[in-house]
Design a protein around this motif. Structure first.
Motif, short mmCIF file in Angstrom:
data_model
loop_
_atom_site.label_atom_id
_atom_site.label_comp_id
_atom_site.label_asym_id
_atom_site.label_seq_id
_atom_site.Cartn_x
_atom_site.Cartn_y
_atom_site.Cartn_z
N GLU A 293 3.91 -3.99 -13.77
CA GLU A 293 4.68 -4.29 -12.55
C GLU A 293 3.83 -4.11 -11.31
N ARG A 294 2.61 -4.59 -11.40
CA ARG A 294 1.65 -4.51 -10.30
C ARG A 294 0.86 -5.82 -10.23
N VAL A 295 0.22 -6.04 -9.09
CA VAL A 295 -0.69 -7.16 -8.95
C VAL A 295 -1.89 -6.92 -9.85
N SER A 296 -2.23 -7.93 -10.65
CA SER A 296 -3.37 -7.81 -11.55
C SER A 296 -4.53 -8.70 -11.15
N ASP A 297 -4.29 -9.65 -10.27
CA ASP A 297 -5.34 -10.56 -9.81
C ASP A 297 -6.32 -9.82 -8.91
N GLU A 298 -7.58 -9.78 -9.32
CA GLU A 298 -8.57 -8.97 -8.59
C GLU A 298 -8.79 -9.46 -7.17
N ALA A 299 -8.80 -10.77 -6.98
CA ALA A 299 -9.02 -11.29 -5.63
C ALA A 299 -7.87 -10.90 -4.71
N THR A 300 -6.65 -10.95 -5.22
CA THR A 300 -5.49 -10.56 -4.42
C THR A 300 -5.51 -9.08 -4.10
N LEU A 301 -5.86 -8.26 -5.09
CA LEU A 301 -5.96 -6.82 -4.86
C LEU A 301 -7.01 -6.50 -3.81
N THR A 302 -8.14 -7.18 -3.87
CA THR A 302 -9.20 -6.96 -2.88
C THR A 302 -8.71 -7.34 -1.49
N ASP A 303 -7.98 -8.46 -1.42
CA ASP A 303 -7.48 -8.90 -0.13
C ASP A 303 -6.42 -7.94 0.41
N LEU A 304 -5.57 -7.42 -0.46
CA LEU A 304 -4.58 -6.43 -0.04
C LEU A 304 -5.28 -5.17 0.49
N ALA A 305 -6.31 -4.74 -0.20
CA ALA A 305 -7.05 -3.55 0.25
C ALA A 305 -7.67 -3.80 1.62
N THR A 306 -8.19 -5.00 1.83
CA THR A 306 -8.76 -5.34 3.14
C THR A 306 -7.70 -5.32 4.22
N ALA A 307 -6.52 -5.88 3.91
CA ALA A 307 -5.43 -5.89 4.88
C ALA A 307 -5.02 -4.48 5.27
N LEU A 308 -4.90 -3.60 4.29
CA LEU A 308 -4.49 -2.23 4.57
C LEU A 308 -5.57 -1.45 5.32
N THR A 309 -6.82 -1.79 5.08
CA THR A 309 -7.90 -1.17 5.85
C THR A 309 -7.79 -1.56 7.32
N HIS A 310 -7.49 -2.83 7.57
CA HIS A 310 -7.29 -3.28 8.96
C HIS A 310 -6.11 -2.55 9.60
N LEU A 311 -5.04 -2.36 8.83
CA LEU A 311 -3.87 -1.66 9.36
C LEU A 311 -4.21 -0.21 9.68
N ALA A 312 -4.92 0.45 8.77
CA ALA A 312 -5.29 1.85 9.00
C ALA A 312 -6.21 1.99 10.20
N THR A 313 -7.16 1.08 10.33
CA THR A 313 -8.09 1.13 11.46
C THR A 313 -7.34 0.96 12.78
N ALA A 314 -6.42 0.00 12.81
CA ALA A 314 -5.64 -0.23 14.04
C ALA A 314 -4.77 0.97 14.36
N THR A 315 -4.30 1.66 13.34
CA THR A 315 -3.43 2.81 13.56
C THR A 315 -4.15 3.95 14.25
N THR A 316 -5.45 4.04 14.08
CA THR A 316 -6.23 5.09 14.74
C THR A 316 -6.61 4.72 16.17
N GLU A 317 -6.34 3.49 16.57
CA GLU A 317 -6.69 3.04 17.91
C GLU A 317 -5.51 3.17 18.87
N THR A 318 -5.77 3.17 20.12
CA THR A 318 -4.70 3.17 21.11
C THR A 318 -4.09 1.77 21.19
N PRO A 319 -2.83 1.66 21.60
CA PRO A 319 -2.22 0.33 21.71
C PRO A 319 -3.04 -0.64 22.54
N ALA A 320 -3.68 -0.15 23.59
CA ALA A 320 -4.47 -1.04 24.44
C ALA A 320 -5.68 -1.61 23.73
N ALA A 321 -6.16 -0.90 22.70
CA ALA A 321 -7.37 -1.34 22.01
C ALA A 321 -7.08 -2.25 20.83
N ARG A 322 -5.81 -2.40 20.46
CA ARG A 322 -5.48 -3.21 19.28
C ARG A 322 -5.54 -4.70 19.58
#
Length: 222
Positions: A193-222
């Motif tokens: 019951e999980r994503v098994s496609d490696e390319a999709t998993l890699t892309d999801l990880a990239t998306a979440l990295t962008h979200l985490a990075t933005a979360t550490t920034e101030t609203p003005a810097a996003r």
């Protein structure tokens, strides 16, 4: 109308809060959460599907395992239909609404994963967002929107509508963290019951990295 393939079990009903609350959960005042240096970033997710076997639920569960910090899902299926008479200045919100508001307010970032129905946002998800409009928990909150569909469009109509609604709510939609995942069916492992496609998993990880990075920034810097 777009229907999801019947491939997955429902999301678990995880707790609806992270850490200590800074206000009475039955009030409408926004609860603010700021991570201290060294803290893990917390994530709360909303699923646009209540389906018992949901491919978007599998995407959401997979995404949560890729988040480096506490992560949970909020149960929006128990929310009453939005009614402004229940949301006035002196009104006490229903318990399920107060729990949703506390969960979103206390998290550092918000993830929305949703299917697309009839070229639009599922009603249950729009209802949840309606309950968050006036109370302010989404204001300046970093948000990622992910839609998945069995069709080549990847739920692009729903994705665009969700982003527009969230921007109107003054949420900080992180474009680099948003995704439209096409042809989702074969990308899911029914046994796990999980994503098994490696390319999709890699892309999801990239998306979440962008979200985490933005979360550490101030609203003005996003």
């Amino acid at each position: 109308m777009t229907h999801e393939p019947l491939t997955h079990q429902p999301l678990a009903n995880d707790p609806l809060s992270h850490g200590p609350s800074t206000h009475d959960p039955l009030t409408q005042a926004p609860l603010t959460h700021t991570s201290l240096p060294g803290d893990s970033l917390s994530l709360v997710a909303l699923s646009g599907s209540l389906r018992a076997r949901s491919s978007n639920g599998a995407v959401l569960n997979s995404a949560l395992t890729l988040w480096d910090g506490p992560a949970t899902t909020a149960d929006i299926g128990a929310l009453p239909h939005f009614n402004p008479d229940l949301d006035g200045e002196d009104a006490t919100p229903p318990t399920s609404v107060a729990a949703l508001r506390t969960a979103v307010a206390s998290a550092d970032a918000l993830l929305i994963v949703s299917p697309e129905y009839a070229h639009g946002v599922p009603g249950v998800l729009k209802n949840a967002l309606d309950w968050l409009v006036s109370s302010g928990e989404v204001v300046h909150k970093p948000v990622a929107v992910i839609t998945a569909s069995p069709f080549p469009t990847g739920g692009d109509y729903a994705n665009a509508q969700l982003r527009e609604t969230l921007r109107m709510m003054t949420g900080e939609v992180i474009t680099a963290a948003c995704r439209e995942i096409p042809a989702i069916g074969p990308k899911i492992d029914a046994a796990t019951e999980r994503v098994s496609d490696e390319a999709t998993l890699t892309d999801l990880a990239t998306a979440l990295t962008h979200l985490a990075t933005a979360t550490t920034e101030t609203p003005a810097a996003r």
